[in-house]
Design a protein around this motif. Structure first.
Motif, mmCIF file in Angstrom:
data_model
loop_
_atom_site.group_PDB
_atom_site.id
_atom_site.type_symbol
_atom_site.label_atom_id
_atom_site.label_comp_id
_atom_site.label_asym_id
_atom_site.label_seq_id
_atom_site.Cartn_x
_atom_site.Cartn_y
_atom_site.Cartn_z
ATOM 1 N N HIS A 88 0.817 -1.213 0.000
ATOM 2 C CA HIS A 88 0.000 0.000 0.000
ATOM 3 C C HIS A 88 0.852 1.266 0.000
ATOM 4 O O HIS A 88 0.342 2.354 -0.259
ATOM 5 C CB HIS A 88 -0.930 0.014 1.222
ATOM 6 N N LEU A 89 2.146 1.130 0.307
ATOM 7 C CA LEU A 89 3.034 2.298 0.373
ATOM 8 C C LEU A 89 3.064 3.086 -0.942
ATOM 9 O O LEU A 89 3.247 4.299 -0.937
ATOM 10 C CB LEU A 89 4.465 1.848 0.715
ATOM 11 N N VAL A 90 2.896 2.397 -2.071
ATOM 12 C CA VAL A 90 3.041 3.107 -3.356
ATOM 13 C C VAL A 90 1.711 3.654 -3.888
ATOM 14 O O VAL A 90 1.698 4.344 -4.904
ATOM 15 C CB VAL A 90 3.680 2.212 -4.450
ATOM 16 N N TYR A 91 0.602 3.363 -3.224
ATOM 17 C CA TYR A 91 -0.693 3.774 -3.771
ATOM 18 C C TYR A 91 -0.916 5.297 -3.686
ATOM 19 O O TYR A 91 -1.201 5.943 -4.695
ATOM 20 C CB TYR A 91 -1.837 3.041 -3.058
ATOM 21 N N ALA A 92 -0.829 5.843 -2.458
ATOM 22 C CA ALA A 92 -1.156 7.262 -2.286
ATOM 23 C C ALA A 92 -0.251 8.188 -3.111
ATOM 24 O O ALA A 92 -0.759 9.140 -3.724
ATOM 25 C CB ALA A 92 -1.102 7.634 -0.808
ATOM 26 N N PRO A 93 1.078 7.944 -3.180
ATOM 27 C CA PRO A 93 1.898 8.840 -4.015
ATOM 28 C C PRO A 93 1.471 8.843 -5.481
ATOM 29 O O PRO A 93 1.590 9.852 -6.161
ATOM 30 C CB PRO A 93 3.311 8.249 -3.868
ATOM 31 N N ASN A 94 0.934 7.713 -5.959
ATOM 32 C CA ASN A 94 0.451 7.652 -7.340
ATOM 33 C C ASN A 94 -0.780 8.523 -7.556
ATOM 34 O O ASN A 94 -1.052 8.946 -8.668
ATOM 35 C CB ASN A 94 0.112 6.205 -7.702
ATOM 36 N N ALA A 96 -1.366 11.293 -5.606
ATOM 37 C CA ALA A 96 -1.098 12.630 -5.065
ATOM 38 C C ALA A 96 -1.294 13.774 -6.073
ATOM 39 O O ALA A 96 -1.855 14.813 -5.703
ATOM 40 C CB ALA A 96 0.312 12.679 -4.476
ATOM 41 N N PRO A 97 -0.862 13.638 -7.330
ATOM 42 C CA PRO A 97 -1.037 14.779 -8.250
ATOM 43 C C PRO A 97 -2.493 15.199 -8.444
ATOM 44 O O PRO A 97 -2.752 16.317 -8.878
ATOM 45 C CB PRO A 97 -0.449 14.256 -9.571
ATOM 46 N N LEU A 99 -4.923 14.911 -5.962
ATOM 47 C CA LEU A 99 -5.603 15.199 -4.703
ATOM 48 C C LEU A 99 -5.445 16.673 -4.363
ATOM 49 O O LEU A 99 -4.377 17.250 -4.560
ATOM 50 C CB LEU A 99 -5.041 14.338 -3.561
#
Lengths: 239, 115
Positions: A88-94, A96-97, A99
């Motif tokens: 799940h660590l890589v989901y939110a940064p993907n 982010a642009p 949000l």
């Protein structure tokens, strides 16, 4: 679905709920199974529901109750649960642009499961920024409530349900691969992407078919990404 | 549930939330910093590739049918093809999924009826 911006007409959360409906076919049968298995592992119905409410991560919840039932040390149970969820660590940064700066996003990240990420990664770029928070809230809450509701159903009446409708329990989970097919199809835009995505699909399929479902996603994703960058650098070298 | 088990549930829940939340804070700060320095705020290239391949990996893992029989594999293949075909025609989200599930169910049901 296209990449152009499409307004949900002022009711973004309704649009989010509508888009997340296919997730129910995958979530509810698995959540019913979790409620049932948690009960069999010695957890009360309410304990199973609370675990679904606060951890809210499918595979790791099964591991959690299974390890507790087998008498594993609790520190190891927690470490293994977190290791499974590390993808799940890589989901939110993907995401982010797309949000906005709203603080609610931080709390909504509780609902960023594999499937909600896949849905949001495709839909958020196509929405105007003013509608993204509402859309994500609707999609995330429907998925979360269906998971918790399915757990409750499984914990209180799981045995009767699976006994009465065995075929339904078998058929509904196909909604998840069907949804992933729809989310992924528009991304086959070049031979480079087709090779990377195809590699990830085949590797994950092989791992999962051979009884390694938890390793399937991170290993397949890393190999798919490696194929992408190797092929890209070879293409540049030829040019 | 014993007290220490509740603690384990809460630590697992907090850890999972932080794994979903902290990378967002990191990326938002990175984008804001690049933006304020006059550059074009963009995700690292590797992260942009990792998103779609993660979804592809989820698809691969979810294709394995729980039943594991030949009929279940055939139903998965036929259901997947129908899903793709309906997506090709409609370019929508809901109808391809509904069609795929219905066809998957029909193939599975035929197996139950025949056997």
């Amino acid at each position: 679905m296209s990449d152009q911006v499409i307004s949900a007409g002022g009711r973004a959360w309704v649009s989010g709920v509508r888009d997340a409906i296919p997730l129910l076919g995958g979530y509810i049968p698995v959540a019913v199974s979790f409620g049932l298995i948690a009960n069999q592992a010695g957890f009360s119905s309410w304990e199973a529901i609370i675990i679904s409410l606060v951890i809210y991560a499918g595979a790791s919840q099964f591991l959690f109750v299974g390890m507790v039932a087998s008498g594993a040390p609790l520190w190891l149970v927690v470490v293994m649960t977190l290791l499974i969820n590390a993808r799940h660590l890589v989901y939110a940064p993907n995401l982010a642009p797309w949000l906005t700066g709203n603080r609610w996003w931080f709390w909504l990240m509780h609902g960023l499961t594999d499937q909600v990420f896949a849905l949001a990664h495709t839909r958020l770029p196509a929405l105007p920024s003013s509608e993204r928070l509402g859309w994500f809230t609707g999609a995330m809450l429907l998925a979360w409530f269906s998971w918790v509701g399915g757990t409750a159903l499984g914990a209180f009446a799981g045995q009767e349900l699976t006994g009465r409708w065995p075929l339904l329990n078998d058929v509904m989970p196909f909604a998840l691969p069907a949804l992933f097919v729809v989310l992924l199809a528009p991304r086959f835009t070049s031979w480079l992407w087709a090779a990377a995505l195809g590699c990830a699909i085949v590797v994950a399929l092989l791992f999962a078919a051979n009884g390694l479902p938890n390793m399937a996603i991170p290993v397949a994703a890393l190999l798919g990404a490696a194929v992408f960058f190797v092929m890209q650098s070879n293409t540049r070298a030829e040019v | 549930m014993a007290g220490e088990l509740w603690v384990a549930v809460m630590v697992a829940a907090a850890g999972t939330l932080l794994m979903r939340l902290l990378p967002l804070v990191w990326m938002q700060r990175r984008l804001a910093r690049e933006d304020s320095q006059g550059g074009t705020a963009a995700m690292p290239r590797w992260l942009g590739v990792l998103g779609p391949v993660m979804i592809a990996a989820m698809l691969g893992a979810s294709l394995v049918p729980a039943a594991g029989t030949l009929n279940a594999w055939v139903a998965t293949a036929v259901g997947g093809c129908v899903t793709l075909l309906v997506w090709w025609k409609t370019k929508s989200l809901g109808w391809p999924v509904v069609s795929g599930v219905v066809v998957f169910g029909v193939v599975r049901f035929l197996n139950f009826v025949v056997i």
